[in-house]
Design a protein around this motif. Structure first.
Motif, short mmCIF file in Angstrom:
data_model
loop_
_atom_site.label_atom_id
_atom_site.label_comp_id
_atom_site.label_asym_id
_atom_site.label_seq_id
_atom_site.Cartn_x
_atom_site.Cartn_y
_atom_site.Cartn_z
N GLY A 1 0.80 -1.21 0.00
CA GLY A 1 0.00 0.00 0.00
C GLY A 1 0.83 1.26 0.00
O GLY A 1 2.01 1.26 -0.35
N PRO A 2 0.22 2.37 0.43
CA PRO A 2 0.86 3.68 0.30
C PRO A 2 2.10 3.87 1.18
O PRO A 2 2.88 4.80 0.95
CB PRO A 2 -0.24 4.65 0.72
CG PRO A 2 -1.13 3.84 1.61
CD PRO A 2 -1.11 2.46 1.03
N TYR A 3 2.29 3.03 2.18
CA TYR A 3 3.43 3.20 3.08
C TYR A 3 4.45 2.07 2.95
O TYR A 3 5.18 1.76 3.88
CB TYR A 3 2.93 3.29 4.53
CG TYR A 3 1.92 4.40 4.72
CD1 TYR A 3 2.26 5.72 4.48
CD2 TYR A 3 0.61 4.10 5.10
CE1 TYR A 3 1.33 6.74 4.63
CE2 TYR A 3 -0.34 5.12 5.26
CZ TYR A 3 0.04 6.44 5.01
OH TYR A 3 -0.89 7.45 5.16
N SER A 4 4.52 1.48 1.79
CA SER A 4 5.49 0.42 1.56
C SER A 4 6.90 1.00 1.52
O SER A 4 7.11 2.17 1.18
CB SER A 4 5.19 -0.31 0.25
OG SER A 4 5.27 0.58 -0.84
N ALA A 5 7.87 0.19 1.87
CA ALA A 5 9.27 0.61 1.88
C ALA A 5 10.14 -0.62 1.65
O ALA A 5 9.71 -1.76 1.87
CB ALA A 5 9.63 1.29 3.19
N CYS A 6 11.37 -0.38 1.21
CA CYS A 6 12.29 -1.48 0.92
C CYS A 6 13.30 -1.63 2.06
O CYS A 6 13.37 -0.79 2.96
CB CYS A 6 13.01 -1.25 -0.40
SG CYS A 6 14.13 0.18 -0.39
N ASP A 7 14.06 -2.69 2.03
CA ASP A 7 15.07 -2.97 3.05
C ASP A 7 16.48 -2.74 2.53
O ASP A 7 17.41 -3.48 2.86
CB ASP A 7 14.91 -4.40 3.58
CG ASP A 7 13.64 -4.60 4.38
OD1 ASP A 7 13.11 -3.60 4.90
OD2 ASP A 7 13.18 -5.75 4.48
N GLY B 1 8.65 0.67 11.77
CA GLY B 1 7.89 1.79 11.26
C GLY B 1 8.65 3.03 10.87
O GLY B 1 8.10 3.90 10.20
N PHE B 2 9.92 3.17 11.30
CA PHE B 2 10.67 4.36 10.91
C PHE B 2 11.19 4.17 9.49
O PHE B 2 11.86 3.18 9.19
CB PHE B 2 11.85 4.59 11.86
CG PHE B 2 12.49 5.95 11.70
CD1 PHE B 2 12.08 7.02 12.47
CD2 PHE B 2 13.49 6.16 10.77
CE1 PHE B 2 12.65 8.28 12.32
CE2 PHE B 2 14.07 7.40 10.61
CZ PHE B 2 13.65 8.47 11.39
N GLN B 3 10.87 5.14 8.62
CA GLN B 3 11.23 5.05 7.20
C GLN B 3 11.87 6.35 6.74
O GLN B 3 11.44 7.43 7.13
CB GLN B 3 10.00 4.76 6.36
CG GLN B 3 9.30 3.45 6.70
CD GLN B 3 8.01 3.25 5.92
OE1 GLN B 3 7.51 4.17 5.27
NE2 GLN B 3 7.47 2.04 5.96
#
Length: 352
Positions: free
Chosen positions: A42-48, A241-243
């Motif tokens: 969704g809108p708050y996806s992030a990679c590692d 949760g920190f991005q």
């Protein structure tokens, strides 16, 4: 440190190829609590994607080659990322243990009436507590001015002492980083420290409690923003949760190694270097967190009356002045905020 960069303009035009920063940590990563989270979507996806790790001790190594390599890695992290993990900083473990316990005790044991003593009273507040629970923000926080004077709550017992000890240790690291950053820019080690007058700087510590998703009223713990100051330091009790938005436009999840410090470059360093070393947008997402998360964030800036503008060392025909001069106090208050809020107004200072 001529091997790193003889001048700021040379760095702009021809940066030597740099090797990736090595990870010099002996920490046991399994000791760090990790918030259980679901696959991002969704809108708050992030990679590692990997975040650079810098060994603080090697920045001051007596071995010339070790120090040179560490400074090259630091320059790469500042120029290509704007954030990195700092390890081997020599802050004792008990300092972290005490501050995190003190923050937990304040949020979980102090009564609401005791906390409300620190609710907003005037623009000159030096301690401020607030609880937000809405679609745009879900966190409880206590912000305290920690330098040049200490303004810490007396309760719970021992909390003020833990905060003072933490600020003292962290300022030592911040001043050391200022000297190392100066060298990466090709200047003598006092350059940043003098340009921002950090010895008498205005520091605010923000103590944050982010709720688990079961108690939040939306996915956002803290919305997208940059932070003012020279650098921002962050430690926490759990990942989740920190991005951070990279300069390449990718959201990256932050997983801080045990007892490491997340370092983020601040707006005033970006202004001083005329955009060479940039601050960056970041946010906190709580939508997938199953347990609460505590963070201790230090915003380390210049004195309130200090005028900050791009140094002439970073301005030429190819790199015109990008930011207008502004006192740090004006910068913090430009959007109607107060000094203790330490909110950014970077966009309003841009000229190009």
């Amino acid at each position: 440190m001529a091997e790193i960069s003889s001048s700021a303009s040379q760095f702009h035009s021809s940066e030597p190829e740099l090797r990736e920063a090595q990870i010099y940590s002996n920490a046991n990563f399994s000791d760090l609590a990790v918030v259980e989270h679901l696959p991002h979507a969704g809108p708050y996806s992030a990679c590692d994607d990997e975040i650079p790790t810098i060994d603080y001790s090697l920045l001051f190594s007596h071995n010339h080659n070790q120090q040179l390599h560490a400074l090259q890695c630091l320059r790469h992290a500042c120029h290509e990322f704007g954030f990195f993990y700092l390890v081997n900083h020599s802050i004792p473990n008990e300092v972290f243990d005490n501050i995190l316990k003190g923050v937990s005790d304040f949020f979980n044991q102090t009564t609401l009436d005791e906390k409300m003593i620190f609710s907003k009273k005037s623009p000159s507040d030096r301690i401020r507590w607030e609880l937000n629970s809405s679609a745009g923000e879900n966190r409880e926080y206590l912000k305290v001015v920690a330098h040049p004077q200490y303004h810490f709550p007396s309760n719970p017992s021992g909390f003020s002492k833990s905060l003072e000890e933490y600020e003292k240790e962290m300022r030592r690291v911040v001043i050391g980083l200022a000297r190392a950053v100066s060298k990466t820019l090709g200047f003598e080690e006092q350059f940043v420290e003098k340009a921002l007058k950090l010895k008498s700087g205005f520091d605010v510590i923000a103590l944050n409690l982010y709720p688990p998703n079961a108690k939040s009223k939306g996915a956002v713990g803290l919305s997208e923003h940059t932070d003012p100051g020279f650098i921002i330091t962050l430690v926490q009790d759990a990942d989740g949760g920190f991005q951070i938005l990279s300069h390449k436009g990718k959201w990256i999840n932050v997983y801080i190694p045990h007892r490491a410090i997340l370092i983020q470059l601040g707006d005033q360093l970006e202004i001083l270097t005329n955009g060479m070393y940039k601050s960056h947008v970041h946010r906190v997402i709580v939508g997938n967190n199953k347990v609460q998360r505590i963070s201790v964030v230090g915003v380390h800036g210049p004195p309130l009356d200090k005028l900050i503008s791009p140094s002439t060392n970073f301005i030429d025909e190819e790199h015109p002045k990008k930011y207008r001069e502004m006192a740090y106090k004006e910068f913090l208050e430009l959007n109607g905020d107060d000094e203790v809020d330490v909110h950014s107004s970077l966009d309003q200072t841009r000229l190009v």
